[in-house]
Design an enzyme around this catalytic site. Structure first.
Site, PDB file in Angstrom:
ATOM      1  N   ARG A 121      -0.226  14.297  13.264  1.00 35.90           N
ATOM      2  CA  ARG A 121      -0.280  14.488  11.387  1.00 35.90           C
ATOM      3  C   ARG A 121      -0.014  16.138  10.845  1.00 35.90           C
ATOM      4  O   ARG A 121      -0.881  15.553   9.886  1.00 35.90           O
ATOM      5  CB  ARG A 121      -0.909  13.391  11.568  1.00 35.90           C
ATOM      6  N   ASP A 174       3.598   0.087  11.751  1.00 32.04           N
ATOM      7  CA  ASP A 174       2.707  -0.134  11.699  1.00 32.04           C
ATOM      8  C   ASP A 174       2.591  -1.595  11.865  1.00 32.04           C
ATOM      9  O   ASP A 174       1.786  -1.818  11.551  1.00 32.04           O
ATOM     10  CB  ASP A 174       3.168   0.268   9.595  1.00 32.04           C
ATOM     11  N   ARG A 224      -8.764  -0.256   4.016  1.00 36.58           N
ATOM     12  CA  ARG A 224      -7.766   0.768   3.427  1.00 36.58           C
ATOM     13  C   ARG A 224      -6.294   0.914   3.369  1.00 36.58           C
ATOM     14  O   ARG A 224      -5.646   0.968   2.781  1.00 36.58           O
ATOM     15  CB  ARG A 224      -7.983   2.304   4.714  1.00 36.58           C
ATOM     16  N   CYS A 228      -5.803   7.886   8.739  1.00 38.01           N
ATOM     17  CA  CYS A 228      -6.496   7.055  10.320  1.00 38.01           C
ATOM     18  C   CYS A 228      -5.926   8.006  11.714  1.00 38.01           C
ATOM     19  O   CYS A 228      -4.416   8.716  11.267  1.00 38.01           O
ATOM     20  CB  CYS A 228      -5.274   5.876  10.503  1.00 38.01           C
ATOM     21  N   LYS A 283       0.675  -0.895   0.154  1.00 40.30           N
ATOM     22  CA  LYS A 283      -0.154  -0.415  -0.482  1.00 40.30           C
ATOM     23  C   LYS A 283       1.239   1.468   0.051  1.00 40.30           C
ATOM     24  O   LYS A 283       0.518   2.037  -0.879  1.00 40.30           O
ATOM     25  CB  LYS A 283      -1.111  -0.007   1.105  1.00 40.30           C
ATOM     26  N   ASN A 284       1.957   1.680   0.792  1.00 42.03           N
ATOM     27  CA  ASN A 284       2.205   2.495   1.257  1.00 42.03           C
ATOM     28  C   ASN A 284       3.382   2.732  -0.136  1.00 42.03           C
ATOM     29  O   ASN A 284       4.264   3.678   0.014  1.00 42.03           O
ATOM     30  CB  ASN A 284       3.045   2.489   2.543  1.00 42.03           C
TER      31      ASN A 284
HETATM   32  N1  EPU Z   1       5.797  14.529  11.528  1.00 46.95           N
HETATM   33  C1  EPU Z   1       5.606  15.945  11.502  1.00 46.95           C
HETATM   34  N2  EPU Z   1       5.739  17.095  10.622  1.00 46.95           N
HETATM   35  C2  EPU Z   1       5.026  16.326   8.935  1.00 46.95           C
HETATM   36  C3  EPU Z   1       5.215  14.939   9.306  1.00 46.95           C
HETATM   37  C4  EPU Z   1       5.528  14.373  10.233  1.00 46.95           C
HETATM   38  O1  EPU Z   1       6.336  16.540  13.035  1.00 46.95           O
HETATM   39  O2  EPU Z   1       5.538  17.099   8.721  1.00 46.95           O
HETATM   40  C5  EPU Z   1       5.890  13.760  12.580  1.00 46.95           C
HETATM   41  C6  EPU Z   1       5.068  13.044  12.749  1.00 46.95           C
HETATM   42  O3  EPU Z   1       3.500  13.208  13.533  1.00 46.95           O
HETATM   43  C7  EPU Z   1       5.268  11.831  12.787  1.00 46.95           C
HETATM   44  C8  EPU Z   1       6.512  11.151  12.359  1.00 46.95           C
HETATM   45  O4  EPU Z   1       6.659  12.932  12.276  1.00 46.95           O
HETATM   46  O5  EPU Z   1       5.606  11.732  14.665  1.00 46.95           O
HETATM   47  C9  EPU Z   1       6.377  10.474  11.347  1.00 46.95           C
HETATM   48  O6  EPU Z   1       5.530  10.754  10.636  1.00 46.95           O
HETATM   49  P1  EPU Z   1       6.069  10.320   8.820  1.00 46.95           P
HETATM   50  O7  EPU Z   1       5.575  11.741   8.402  1.00 46.95           O
HETATM   51  O8  EPU Z   1       6.168   9.724   8.651  1.00 46.95           O
HETATM   52  O9  EPU Z   1       4.365   9.696   8.534  1.00 46.95           O
HETATM   53  P2  EPU Z   1       3.402   9.163   7.495  1.00 46.95           P
HETATM   54  O10 EPU Z   1       4.915   9.342   6.615  1.00 46.95           O
HETATM   55  O11 EPU Z   1       2.655   9.997   7.336  1.00 46.95           O
HETATM   56  C10 EPU Z   1       3.461   7.425   6.770  1.00 46.95           C
HETATM   57  C11 EPU Z   1       2.399   5.704   6.258  1.00 46.95           C
HETATM   58  C12 EPU Z   1       2.522   5.898   7.409  1.00 46.95           C
HETATM   59  C13 EPU Z   1       3.504   5.100   8.881  1.00 46.95           C
HETATM   60  C14 EPU Z   1       4.412   6.280   9.312  1.00 46.95           C
HETATM   61  C15 EPU Z   1       5.925   5.888   9.572  1.00 46.95           C
HETATM   62  C16 EPU Z   1       2.199   6.714   4.286  1.00 46.95           C
HETATM   63  C17 EPU Z   1       0.877   6.435   2.872  1.00 46.95           C
HETATM   64  N3  EPU Z   1       1.856   6.265   5.604  1.00 46.95           N
HETATM   65  O12 EPU Z   1       3.247   8.494   7.631  1.00 46.95           O
HETATM   66  O13 EPU Z   1       1.519   4.488   7.553  1.00 46.95           O
HETATM   67  O14 EPU Z   1       2.654   4.670  10.240  1.00 46.95           O
HETATM   68  O15 EPU Z   1       4.657   6.680   7.649  1.00 46.95           O
HETATM   69  O16 EPU Z   1       6.651   5.020   9.528  1.00 46.95           O
HETATM   70  O17 EPU Z   1       3.225   5.728   3.881  1.00 46.95           O
HETATM   71  C18 EPU Z   1      -0.428   2.539   7.890  1.00 46.95           C
HETATM   72  O18 EPU Z   1      -0.339   2.876   6.844  1.00 46.95           O
HETATM   73  O19 EPU Z   1      -1.168   2.388   8.847  1.00 46.95           O
HETATM   74  C19 EPU Z   1      -0.166   4.238   8.469  1.00 46.95           C
HETATM   75  C20 EPU Z   1      -0.240   5.341   9.311  1.00 46.95           C
END
Ligand code: EPU
Length: 443
Positions: free
Chosen positions: A122, A307, A402, A117, A23-24
């Site tokens: 976020r 995850d 999802r 989620c 998915k990701n």
């Molecule tokens: N963060 C910030 N500011 C930002 C972006 C992130 O403070 O602008 C913080 C977040 O709050 C968090 C940390 O950085 O504490 C890491 O977040 P990250 O940005 O890596 O998460 P993401 O890119 O939004 C992806 C996956 C998530 C997975 C996370 C961590 C996708 C579409 N989603 O999210 O997947 O949990 O990386 O590995 O790639 C899932 O599949 O269930 C899922 C939630």
């Protein structure tokens, strides 16, 4: 429409299933299809709710999307700028992944607040900071982030405060449209990001990977190259089935078409007592035990992935303790642990992002009624129900669709006694009957 799952346990699993496409990895690759005017042919894209919503958003930009058998073809040669629909963008977190490619392609984006989620605040400040370093001007009109680069993006230095997955992906995709050299420091090196890089390289773009940085060199215009790409298997799904085999003390096999970065998870599962036998294209998982719960702490790659925290929390809950879990990535990713208590788990204390189970014994799990709130947590509730005696009902189970393709079907293939029901919306049905009745009168 809301759904619920009814599961009858305890159950043993047996047999083989095929792991779906990641998915990701699929989500950023779909968004990156905007970065070529040639056709993009993708195989092994998982058929999931989040993917459908992202495809609808791409279609609203006039990207032509066709699916025949397992091949998804995207043609963005006639794509044009459009404001993204807020009700669609608000359904998924991955709508944020259109920020980089739209800016690279049209030098302008109107991005409604992304959904996803409910596992933490976020924020998207890292994403915005990255595109700002490449020359984008950003404002917020109360509902949308509006970013533009009227004179084009230019290469620059982007330093990620934390190795965020989707912010790194956005930085990479924006950098494709930025003239010159872009260096992204402290990027996420998760395998889904590396898969995006392989896809962009297959389009002909120059990206080099160093230990703690990525460098993109671009001359600005979008290519017309066509791309054929097979998406790797979903490593989070593999981890989830490893937990399932342990929870049900079963022996199962997982067919896959390649994955990586599961070393930390494999060694954790082996410590618990699960036997893993890696053969080409197939992973044999023997969870018959004896098993012993193990404490763990989530973290950025190469630490234990957040995850898989929920499925492995369910695995711990089915084993003798004591154990603890610390979640360090998301502030609110313990809802499933609160619900675990409904299955009869006592001695479980939750304090912010720290869970503690103090007993050396395994709780006797009894069927219960619980409610899911996010993708991985809802899946963990279903997994735990497989080890519980009697009937369990998991409400709000739609979250699973999802991120896990054919999850209930796969459980049935493996012999679980489980069914998914879509709740009948009586009011909506009555309303639509009323509307069709009034239409008939007018005609
Ligand atoms: N963060 C910030 N500011 C930002 C972006 C992130 O403070 O602008 C913080 C977040 O709050 C968090 C940390 O950085 O504490 C890491 O977040 P990250 O940005 O890596 O998460 P993401 O890119 O939004 C992806 C996956 C998530 C997975 C996370 C961590 C996708 C579409 N989603 O999210 O997947 O949990 O990386 O590995 O790639 C899932 O599949 O269930 C899922 C939630």
């Amino acid at each position: 429409m809301s759904q619920h799952i009814v599961s009858l346990g305890p159950t043993k699993l047996n047999g083989q299933i095929t792991i779906s496409g990641s998915k990701n990895a699929s989500l950023p690759i779909l968004a990156a299809s905007l970065l070529t005017k040639g056709p993009v042919r993708l195989s092994n894209v998982a058929k999931l709710k989040d993917i459908s919503v992202l495809l609808s958003l791409l279609a609203s930009l006039n990207v032509h999307v066709t699916l025949s058998k397992d091949l998804l073809v995207l043609d963005s040669s006639q794509a044009h700028f459009a404001e993204l629909d807020s009700s669609q963008a608000g359904q998924i977190r991955a709508s944020v992944l259109l920020l980089g490619p739209l800016l690279a392609r049209f030098q302008h984006v109107v991005l409604p607040t992304p959904g996803g989620c409910k596992i933490g605040k976020r924020p998207i400040d890292f994403h915005l900071h990255a595109i700002e370093q490449l020359g984008a001007q950003i404002r917020y009109d109360g509902q949308n982030v509006i970013a533009s680069a009227p004179h084009g993006l230019r290469g620059g230095r982007v330093v990620m405060p934390l190795p965020s997955v989707t912010a790194t992906e956005n930085a990479l995709m924006a950098a494709i449209g930025a003239k010159g050299q872009t260096r992204i420091e402290n990027p996420s090196q998760d395998s889904e990001v590396l898969e995006l890089i392989r896809f962009l390289q297959a389009m002909g773009y120059s990206i080099t990977i160093e230990k703690e940085a990525f460098t993109v060199i671009s001359d600005g215009p979008i290519t017309t190259q066509s791309v054929d790409f097979h998406i790797m298997s979903d490593r989070m799904e593999i981890g989830t089935w490893i937990a399932a085999a342990g929870i049900t003390r079963s022996h199962i096999s997982l067919k896959h078409s390649g994955f990586n970065q599961l070393d930390t998870v494999f060694s954790h599962a082996r410590k618990i007592g699960i036997l893993l036998d890696e053969q080409p294209g197939c992973l044999f998982v023997d969870g018959r035990g004896p098993l012993q719960a193990q404490s763990f702490k989530t973290g950025f790659h190469p630490e234990f992935p957040t995850d898989l925290q929920a499925p492995f929390a369910a695995l711990n809950a089915s084993c003798p303790g004591p154990w603890s879990i610390e979640e360090t990535i998301w502030e609110s990713r313990f809802h499933h642990l609160e619900q675990f208590r409904e299955f009869g788990i006592e001695n479980l204390t939750l304090e912010k992002n720290l869970a503690n189970y103090n007993s050396p014994h395994c709780s006797e799990l009894i069927g219960s009624q619980v409610e899911g709130r996010d993708l991985r947590g809802t899946c963990a509730l279903v997994l735990l129900s497989l080890a519980a005696r009697g009937q369990s009902t998991i409400f709000q189970s739609h979250h699973i669709e999802r991120g896990y393709q054919f999850f209930i079907e796969k459980l049935n293939i493996l012999g679980a006694n489980i069914k998914q029901y879509t709740n009948y919306d009586f009011q909506a049905k009555a309303r639509s009957n009323l509307q069709s009745a009034s239409t008939t009168v007018i005609v």
